[in-house]
Write a protein that holds these residues in place. Structure first.
Motif, PDB file in Angstrom:
ATOM      1  N   LYS A   1       0.832  -1.200   0.000  1.00 48.84           N
ATOM      2  CA  LYS A   1       0.000   0.000   0.000  1.00 48.84           C
ATOM      3  C   LYS A   1       0.870   1.255   0.000  1.00 48.84           C
ATOM      4  CE  LYS A   1      -3.747   2.233   2.571  1.00 48.84           C
ATOM      5  NZ  LYS A   1      -4.623   2.140   3.760  1.00 48.84           N
ATOM      6  N   ILE A   2       1.921   1.252   0.821  1.00 40.85           N
ATOM      7  CA  ILE A   2       2.811   2.412   0.919  1.00 40.85           C
ATOM      8  C   ILE A   2       3.544   2.645  -0.402  1.00 40.85           C
ATOM      9  CG2 ILE A   2       4.909   3.277   2.018  1.00 40.85           C
ATOM     10  CD1 ILE A   2       3.955   1.901   4.596  1.00 40.85           C
ATOM     11  N   ARG A   3       4.094   1.577  -0.982  1.00 43.35           N
ATOM     12  CA  ARG A   3       4.887   1.731  -2.204  1.00 43.35           C
ATOM     13  C   ARG A   3       4.017   2.077  -3.410  1.00 43.35           C
ATOM     14  NH1 ARG A   3      10.055  -2.412  -1.781  1.00 43.35           N
ATOM     15  NH2 ARG A   3      10.576  -1.882   0.380  1.00 43.35           N
ATOM     16  N   GLN A   4       2.801   1.527  -3.459  1.00 41.70           N
ATOM     17  CA  GLN A   4       1.890   1.887  -4.542  1.00 41.70           C
ATOM     18  C   GLN A   4       1.453   3.353  -4.427  1.00 41.70           C
ATOM     19  OE1 GLN A   4      -1.048  -1.143  -3.978  1.00 41.70           O
ATOM     20  NE2 GLN A   4      -0.031  -2.614  -5.312  1.00 41.70           N
ATOM     21  N   ARG A   5       1.266   3.828  -3.213  1.00 36.39           N
ATOM     22  CA  ARG A   5       0.891   5.223  -3.000  1.00 36.39           C
ATOM     23  C   ARG A   5       2.030   6.155  -3.410  1.00 36.39           C
ATOM     24  NH1 ARG A   5      -1.131   6.408   2.909  1.00 36.39           N
ATOM     25  NH2 ARG A   5       0.395   4.806   3.059  1.00 36.39           N
ATOM     26  N   ARG A   6       3.264   5.746  -3.124  1.00 36.87           N
ATOM     27  CA  ARG A   6       4.413   6.559  -3.519  1.00 36.87           C
ATOM     28  C   ARG A   6       4.507   6.691  -5.042  1.00 36.87           C
ATOM     29  NH1 ARG A   6       8.927   4.092   0.694  1.00 36.87           N
ATOM     30  NH2 ARG A   6       8.166   5.186   2.568  1.00 36.87           N
ATOM     31  N   VAL A   7       4.192   5.602  -5.754  1.00 34.87           N
ATOM     32  CA  VAL A   7       4.208   5.655  -7.225  1.00 34.87           C
ATOM     33  C   VAL A   7       3.134   6.603  -7.735  1.00 34.87           C
ATOM     34  CG1 VAL A   7       3.865   4.315  -9.334  1.00 34.87           C
ATOM     35  CG2 VAL A   7       5.178   3.334  -7.454  1.00 34.87           C
ATOM     36  N   SER A   8       1.929   6.502  -7.183  1.00 32.52           N
ATOM     37  CA  SER A   8       0.802   7.307  -7.674  1.00 32.52           C
ATOM     38  C   SER A   8       0.985   8.793  -7.394  1.00 32.52           C
ATOM     39  CB  SER A   8      -0.502   6.813  -7.038  1.00 32.52           C
ATOM     40  OG  SER A   8      -0.475   6.997  -5.635  1.00 32.52           O
ATOM     41  N   ARG A   9       1.774   9.131  -6.381  1.00 31.00           N
ATOM     42  CA  ARG A   9       1.964  10.538  -6.017  1.00 31.00           C
ATOM     43  C   ARG A   9       3.074  11.228  -6.825  1.00 31.00           C
ATOM     44  NH1 ARG A   9       1.281  10.547   0.633  1.00 31.00           N
ATOM     45  NH2 ARG A   9      -0.979  10.242   0.631  1.00 31.00           N
ATOM     46  N   LYS A  10       3.840  10.435  -7.540  1.00 37.54           N
ATOM     47  CA  LYS A  10       4.907  11.016  -8.362  1.00 37.54           C
ATOM     48  C   LYS A  10       4.331  11.483  -9.704  1.00 37.54           C
ATOM     49  CE  LYS A  10       8.351   9.969  -5.512  1.00 37.54           C
ATOM     50  NZ  LYS A  10       7.533   9.446  -4.400  1.00 37.54           N
ATOM     51  N   ILE A  11       4.997  12.461 -10.309  1.00 32.07           N
ATOM     52  CA  ILE A  11       4.551  13.003 -11.597  1.00 32.07           C
ATOM     53  C   ILE A  11       4.760  11.950 -12.691  1.00 32.07           C
ATOM     54  CG2 ILE A  11       4.948  14.813 -13.317  1.00 32.07           C
ATOM     55  CD1 ILE A  11       5.954  16.586 -11.018  1.00 32.07           C
ATOM     56  N   LYS A  12       3.740  11.753 -13.522  1.00 36.46           N
ATOM     57  CA  LYS A  12       3.822  10.761 -14.594  1.00 36.46           C
ATOM     58  C   LYS A  12       4.963  11.092 -15.553  1.00 36.46           C
ATOM     59  CE  LYS A  12      -1.001   9.264 -14.610  1.00 36.46           C
ATOM     60  NZ  LYS A  12      -2.225   9.117 -15.421  1.00 36.46           N
ATOM     61  N   GLY A  13       5.761  10.072 -15.871  1.00 34.38           N
ATOM     62  CA  GLY A  13       6.869  10.245 -16.782  1.00 34.38           C
ATOM     63  C   GLY A  13       8.147  10.730 -16.131  1.00 34.38           C
ATOM     64  N   SER A  14       8.104  11.038 -14.833  1.00 35.31           N
ATOM     65  CA  SER A  14       9.290  11.548 -14.150  1.00 35.31           C
ATOM     66  C   SER A  14      10.222  10.405 -13.745  1.00 35.31           C
ATOM     67  CB  SER A  14       8.887  12.352 -12.913  1.00 35.31           C
ATOM     68  OG  SER A  14       8.296  11.497 -11.941  1.00 35.31           O
ATOM     69  N   LYS A  15      11.480  10.748 -13.496  1.00 35.99           N
ATOM     70  CA  LYS A  15      12.451   9.752 -13.063  1.00 35.99           C
ATOM     71  C   LYS A  15      12.108   9.225 -11.675  1.00 35.99           C
ATOM     72  CE  LYS A  15      16.381  11.391 -15.805  1.00 35.99           C
ATOM     73  NZ  LYS A  15      17.779  11.899 -15.757  1.00 35.99           N
ATOM     74  N   ASN A  16      11.589  10.089 -10.823  1.00 38.60           N
ATOM     75  CA  ASN A  16      11.219   9.658  -9.477  1.00 38.60           C
ATOM     76  C   ASN A  16      10.086   8.632  -9.512  1.00 38.60           C
ATOM     77  OD1 ASN A  16      13.082  11.152  -8.061  1.00 38.60           O
ATOM     78  ND2 ASN A  16      11.743  12.934  -7.834  1.00 38.60           N
ATOM     79  N   ARG A  17       9.148   8.801 -10.454  1.00 37.73           N
ATOM     80  CA  ARG A  17       8.057   7.824 -10.572  1.00 37.73           C
ATOM     81  C   ARG A  17       8.595   6.477 -11.052  1.00 37.73           C
ATOM     82  NH1 ARG A  17       2.296   8.337 -11.251  1.00 37.73           N
ATOM     83  NH2 ARG A  17       1.426   6.513 -12.278  1.00 37.73           N
ATOM     84  N   LYS A  18       9.518   6.509 -12.019  1.00 37.24           N
ATOM     85  CA  LYS A  18      10.110   5.267 -12.507  1.00 37.24           C
ATOM     86  C   LYS A  18      10.917   4.576 -11.406  1.00 37.24           C
ATOM     87  CE  LYS A  18      10.393   6.785 -17.326  1.00 37.24           C
ATOM     88  NZ  LYS A  18      11.303   7.145 -18.442  1.00 37.24           N
ATOM     89  N   LYS A  19      11.609   5.367 -10.607  1.00 33.93           N
ATOM     90  CA  LYS A  19      12.397   4.822  -9.504  1.00 33.93           C
ATOM     91  C   LYS A  19      11.487   4.161  -8.469  1.00 33.93           C
ATOM     92  CE  LYS A  19      15.893   6.219  -6.104  1.00 33.93           C
ATOM     93  NZ  LYS A  19      16.665   7.377  -5.559  1.00 33.93           N
ATOM     94  N   ALA A  20      10.374   4.818  -8.129  1.00 37.98           N
ATOM     95  CA  ALA A  20       9.411   4.257  -7.179  1.00 37.98           C
ATOM     96  C   ALA A  20       8.752   3.004  -7.747  1.00 37.98           C
ATOM     97  CB  ALA A  20       8.355   5.300  -6.832  1.00 37.98           C
ATOM     98  N   ALA A  21       8.485   3.007  -9.059  1.00 41.85           N
ATOM     99  CA  ALA A  21       7.871   1.837  -9.703  1.00 41.85           C
ATOM    100  C   ALA A  21       8.823   0.653  -9.686  1.00 41.85           C
ATOM    101  CB  ALA A  21       7.467   2.178 -11.130  1.00 41.85           C
ATOM    102  N   ARG A  22      10.129   0.900  -9.895  1.00 38.90           N
ATOM    103  CA  ARG A  22      11.106  -0.191  -9.836  1.00 38.90           C
ATOM    104  C   ARG A  22      11.190  -0.773  -8.427  1.00 38.90           C
ATOM    105  NH1 ARG A  22      14.204   3.140 -13.371  1.00 38.90           N
ATOM    106  NH2 ARG A  22      15.341   3.991 -11.579  1.00 38.90           N
ATOM    107  N   LYS A  23      11.109   0.095  -7.442  1.00 38.15           N
ATOM    108  CA  LYS A  23      11.151  -0.377  -6.053  1.00 38.15           C
ATOM    109  C   LYS A  23       9.929  -1.234  -5.737  1.00 38.15           C
ATOM    110  CE  LYS A  23      12.323   1.356  -1.462  1.00 38.15           C
ATOM    111  NZ  LYS A  23      12.562   2.568  -0.629  1.00 38.15           N
ATOM    112  N   LEU A  24       8.771  -0.830  -6.241  1.00 37.60           N
ATOM    113  CA  LEU A  24       7.547  -1.624  -6.068  1.00 37.60           C
ATOM    114  C   LEU A  24       7.671  -2.957  -6.791  1.00 37.60           C
ATOM    115  CD1 LEU A  24       4.563  -1.967  -5.222  1.00 37.60           C
ATOM    116  CD2 LEU A  24       3.938  -0.700  -7.301  1.00 37.60           C
TER     117      LEU A  24
END
Length: 287
Positions: free
Chosen positions: A104-127
């Motif tokens: 739940k925490i990691r999925q929320r972190r992905v959804s809160r990042k800007i689409k297409g950003s490096k931070n979102r991709k980084k959070a998605a890889r961690k998930l």
């Protein structure tokens, strides 16, 4: 030129030589037949299929020579109930409290990042790495359980012939005939059950049991599980009210036992009927 392996290097057609981690050495006498490359969350993996024609095929014992059978009933509270009264725990790798919170925490972190950003991709890889960790734990546990089941001193193993895809189907939509509004159909409650069934991964466990049983020359018999946990083993009475959770109390004769262990014994007895030719039902037999 086909696939070649030399120490920590592998040659792949159209790609050439590249370095890789050789986690399992190829035994002497085996030839490489094919290679499959897969991308997972933490990198690229290559699976190599090998063959040695001098090794004879595994031969299972004929049905008429089967003297002992182990019945298996798959479940959620316990992963497997065996007819010898042994029960195997279900760790619920992706549906336990800690995993659900982390997901739940990691999925929320992905959804809160800007689409297409490096931070979102980084959070998605961690998930993705966490999902992979859960999968690896489940696979390792299933191999361990399959080994324990197959290594028992029996000639055959009786498994439920489950249609898991049908079990995971959504409930039918219900509508009010007069107003056309949607009515409750139990899907919200079934959603949790579907998640638990997917987490248990019965289909993968059955495949592992079949694979190891074939290596040991044991027969796998798939049995129709219909009413296996509602049928009284003493008088044969079938009634949905016979079962209350894990308790089984026959409404006809009063016979009582553990419902899932009783179901495993029923599956074993149905397999014996097939072996002896007493059952008119067809069963799938793996050899």
């Amino acid at each position: 030129m086909g696939v070649k392996v030399q120490d920590s290097k592998i040659y792949l057609p159209k790609l050439g030589w590249m370095g890789f981690f050789n986690s399992r050495l190829i035994p002497d006498g085996f030839t490489i037949k094919a290679a499959t490359i897969r991308k997972r969350q933490d990198g690229w993996y290559v699976s190599i299929r090998i063959e040695d024609k001098s090794i004879p095929d595994y031969l299972s014992k004929p049905l008429n020579e089967v003297d002992s059978i182990l019945g298996c009933d798959l479940g959620i509270t316990k992963l497997v109930h065996l007819s010898d009264r042994h029960q195997i725990d279900n760790p619920k790798f992706s549906t336990n409290k800690k995993s659900l919170r982390t997901l739940k925490i990691r999925q929320r972190r992905v959804s809160r990042k800007i689409k297409g950003s490096k931070n979102r991709k980084k959070a998605a890889r961690k998930l993705g790495r966490f999902h992979k960790k859960i999968t690896d734990k489940r696979v390792a546990y299933q191999w361990d359980i399959a080994n324990k089941i197959v290594s028992r001193k029996v000639d055959a193993i009786a498994l439920e012939d489950l249609n898991i895809r049908t079990m995971l189907k959504r409930c039918r939509v219900k509508t009010d005939e007069s107003t056309g509004r949607f009515l409750k159909n139990g899907q919200s409650r079934k959603k949790g059950l579907n998640r638990a069934i997917s987490d248990a991964s019965w289909g993968e466990l059955i495949l592992k049991i079949e694979y190891l049983a074939a290596k040991l020359g044991k027969v796998v018999i798939k049995i129709n599980p219909r009413h296996s946990s509602q049928e009284c083993r003493k008088c044969g009475h079938i009634d949905k009210s016979n079962r209350d959770g894990e308790k089984f109390i026959c409404t006809e004769c009063g016979h009582h036992e553990h419902a899932d262990i009783g179901a495993a014994k029923t599956i074993r007895d149905r397999a014996f009927k097939i072996v002896r030719g007493d059952s008119p039902e067809l069963a799938a037999v793996s050899s």
